[in-house]
Design an enzyme around this catalytic site. Sequence first.
Site, PDB file in Angstrom:
ATOM      1  N   GLN A   1     -51.090 129.517 -74.129  1.00 42.30           N
ATOM      2  CA  GLN A   1     -49.569 129.933 -74.493  1.00 42.30           C
ATOM      3  C   GLN A   1     -48.296 129.722 -73.349  1.00 42.30           C
ATOM      4  OE1 GLN A   1     -51.232 133.503 -76.094  1.00 42.30           O
ATOM      5  NE2 GLN A   1     -50.817 133.068 -78.123  1.00 42.30           N
TER       6      GLN A   1
ATOM      7  N   CYS B   1     -58.602 129.905 -72.322  1.00 47.88           N
ATOM      8  CA  CYS B   1     -58.490 130.717 -73.408  1.00 47.88           C
ATOM      9  C   CYS B   1     -56.839 130.735 -73.959  1.00 47.88           C
ATOM     10  CB  CYS B   1     -58.794 132.311 -73.137  1.00 47.88           C
ATOM     11  SG  CYS B   1     -59.126 133.106 -74.491  1.00 47.88           S
ATOM     12  N   HIS B   2     -56.160 131.956 -73.961  1.00 45.02           N
ATOM     13  CA  HIS B   2     -54.899 132.131 -74.588  1.00 45.02           C
ATOM     14  C   HIS B   2     -54.023 131.736 -73.393  1.00 45.02           C
ATOM     15  CE1 HIS B   2     -57.147 134.267 -77.590  1.00 45.02           C
ATOM     16  NE2 HIS B   2     -55.780 134.177 -78.196  1.00 45.02           N
ATOM     17  N   GLY B   3     -54.367 131.317 -72.233  1.00 43.97           N
ATOM     18  CA  GLY B   3     -53.361 130.966 -70.950  1.00 43.97           C
ATOM     19  C   GLY B   3     -52.668 129.866 -71.318  1.00 43.97           C
TER      20      GLY B   3
END
Length: 183
Positions: free
Chosen positions: A116, A112-114
Amino acid sequence: MLTGDCAEDYEVKVPQQSLQMLGYKVDISAPNKKVGDMLQLVVHDFTTLDTYIELPGHHISVDIPASEVNVNEYEGLVVPGGRAPEYIRMYDDTLKLVQDFFKAGKPVAVICHGLQLLAAAKVLEGYRVTSYPACAAECRLAGADWQSEPVITDKNLVTAQAWPNHPAWLRAFVELLGAKIKV
């Protein structure tokens, strides 16, 4: 598992318990926290808005501060998504920890947003990855070949778009760890 406040609950608890079921010890690590500090997880839900909303999830305690993690004592790294990667990427010890896992060639699972966090750590150059689609631009700016696929494994890295991809993502990570699962 490297995370922080407002990580997606499913992306912390499901991998944690799945890896524990297989016999792996899973330490929860976070920057700017000490042993025993509690992290507030969140559950993302979709309504009629163009993006998700956050609802309170479980609390989970920190086992080891990010600054004290010795990469040589771990088999791999898991980075959940949610909002945590957005702010834990501001800490130098967190960026160094991610870089150390990549330098060591250890298996890394990010969802997911990991991504980033990996983009900020400058470890994505030349990797083929996926993530929550909203993070595609950051992945590309960091030199990755972002693709809209549920799960992608490239070298020591396995990435997934979101928690519905847990079965394939966790299976790929466990394979990178060298475990064999047979039913």
